[in-house]
Design a protein around this motif. Structure first.
Motif, PDB file in Angstrom:
ATOM      1  N   LEU A  71       0.835  -1.207   0.000  1.00  0.00           N
ATOM      2  CA  LEU A  71       0.000   0.000   0.000  1.00  0.00           C
ATOM      3  C   LEU A  71       0.871   1.258   0.000  1.00  0.00           C
ATOM      4  O   LEU A  71       0.595   2.218  -0.737  1.00  0.00           O
ATOM      5  N   TYR A  72       1.913   1.265   0.809  1.00  0.00           N
ATOM      6  CA  TYR A  72       2.831   2.407   0.821  1.00  0.00           C
ATOM      7  C   TYR A  72       3.506   2.569  -0.543  1.00  0.00           C
ATOM      8  O   TYR A  72       3.699   3.690  -1.028  1.00  0.00           O
ATOM      9  N   ALA A  73       3.876   1.453  -1.159  1.00  0.00           N
ATOM     10  CA  ALA A  73       4.525   1.525  -2.472  1.00  0.00           C
ATOM     11  C   ALA A  73       3.570   2.058  -3.537  1.00  0.00           C
ATOM     12  O   ALA A  73       3.969   2.828  -4.418  1.00  0.00           O
ATOM     13  N   ALA A  74       2.300   1.672  -3.452  1.00  0.00           N
ATOM     14  CA  ALA A  74       1.306   2.170  -4.399  1.00  0.00           C
ATOM     15  C   ALA A  74       1.142   3.679  -4.253  1.00  0.00           C
ATOM     16  O   ALA A  74       1.101   4.421  -5.250  1.00  0.00           O
ATOM     17  N   ASP A  75       1.060   4.147  -3.011  1.00  0.00           N
ATOM     18  CA  ASP A  75       0.992   5.581  -2.760  1.00  0.00           C
ATOM     19  C   ASP A  75       2.215   6.284  -3.349  1.00  0.00           C
ATOM     20  O   ASP A  75       2.099   7.331  -3.988  1.00  0.00           O
ATOM     21  N   ARG A  76       3.383   5.696  -3.142  1.00  0.00           N
ATOM     22  CA  ARG A  76       4.642   6.307  -3.591  1.00  0.00           C
ATOM     23  C   ARG A  76       4.695   6.415  -5.114  1.00  0.00           C
ATOM     24  O   ARG A  76       5.134   7.439  -5.659  1.00  0.00           O
ATOM     25  N   ALA A  77       4.268   5.375  -5.792  1.00  0.00           N
ATOM     26  CA  ALA A  77       4.293   5.389  -7.256  1.00  0.00           C
ATOM     27  C   ALA A  77       3.440   6.531  -7.798  1.00  0.00           C
ATOM     28  O   ALA A  77       3.865   7.275  -8.690  1.00  0.00           O
ATOM     29  N   HIS A  78       2.232   6.670  -7.274  1.00  0.00           N
ATOM     30  CA  HIS A  78       1.328   7.712  -7.754  1.00  0.00           C
ATOM     31  C   HIS A  78       1.819   9.101  -7.348  1.00  0.00           C
ATOM     32  O   HIS A  78       1.770  10.042  -8.144  1.00  0.00           O
ATOM     33  N   HIS A  79       2.315   9.215  -6.134  1.00  0.00           N
ATOM     34  CA  HIS A  79       2.760  10.507  -5.601  1.00  0.00           C
ATOM     35  C   HIS A  79       3.948  11.056  -6.384  1.00  0.00           C
ATOM     36  O   HIS A  79       3.963  12.235  -6.768  1.00  0.00           O
ATOM     37  N   VAL A  80       4.948  10.232  -6.635  1.00  0.00           N
ATOM     38  CA  VAL A  80       6.127  10.692  -7.372  1.00  0.00           C
ATOM     39  C   VAL A  80       5.743  11.080  -8.794  1.00  0.00           C
ATOM     40  O   VAL A  80       6.208  12.108  -9.323  1.00  0.00           O
ATOM     41  N   ALA A  81       4.869  10.284  -9.408  1.00  0.00           N
ATOM     42  CA  ALA A  81       4.494  10.551 -10.801  1.00  0.00           C
ATOM     43  C   ALA A  81       3.640  11.808 -10.951  1.00  0.00           C
ATOM     44  O   ALA A  81       3.785  12.545 -11.941  1.00  0.00           O
TER      45      ALA A  81
END
Length: 211
Positions: A71-81
């Motif tokens: 879940l944290y990784a999913a947030d990170r992917a969207h946030h950085v992009a």
């Protein structure tokens, strides 16, 4: 700021270490100096991220450690992009509360998962993106607990963990900082807010001057 890529600064540390205070002080200083500052956080730095934040920090039931990490990784992917990269392309200063080092410390050490796997997962999600500077506010977990207790607010899922959990988190942070001294600034979070802010400003000023 010079044209092209901006500057990306993240703040890390255990719960109660003073990240919010120092982020506010640094943002004010940068703004007064004429910089355009984008304040953001993980999880929760985007609309999608806020939904994920509500799950990982405020869900009342258990979440399997690997599911939490994903879940944290999913947030990170969207946030950085959608937030970080566009701001950097505009030449702005991104000032961010927590990034992948939090996942390595909290899900890797805290949840006793493989730290390398957690880091690799985060780097894959963020397409290898790393901050220009990571400020680590280091504080003994016992002292942090006193601060959290005095705040008189409900604990989230991570804040509510036991002292041994937070001790593992702190050790992991210090290990990360020792492995990448060129990226990290480690500050004693038990010092006064003014002294801490001065150390941070000096490092950030040097970073901006070099860009």
């Amino acid at each position: 700021m010079t044209s092209g890529r901006g500057v990306w600064i993240t703040l890390e540390g255990g719960d109660g270490s003073g990240k919010t205070t120092q982020s506010n002080l640094l943002a004010s200083w940068l703004t007064d100096a004429g910089r355009t500052v984008v304040r953001t956080r993980e999880p929760g730095g985007s609309e999608v991220g806020q939904l994920i934040r509500d799950i990982v920090l405020h869900h009342r039931g258990d979440i399997a450690p690997r599911a939490e990490a994903l879940l944290y990784a999913a947030d990170r992917a969207h946030h950085v992009a959608t937030v970080v990269r566009p701001a950097l392309e505009r030449g702005e200063v991104v000032l961010q509360d927590r990034y992948l080092d939090s996942s390595v410390a909290y899900q890797g050490a805290g949840r006793v998962l493989d730290a390398t796997e957690i880091r690799d997962l985060s780097l894959w999600a963020a397409e290898g993106a790393l901050p220009d500077l990571t400020i680590l506010l280091d504080l003994d977990p016992g002292a942090a607990r006193v601060r959290l207790d005095s705040a008189d607010k409900p604990f989230d899922r991570l804040e509510a963990e036991q002292v041994d959990f937070h001790a593992r988190v702190r050790d992991a942070y210090l290990t990360l900082a020792a492995a990448e001294p060129e990226r990290f600034l480690v500050v004693d979070a038990a010092a006064s807010a003014a002294d801490i802010a001065g150390l941070i400003r000096a490092r950030v000023e040097s970073l901006l001057a070099s860009r």
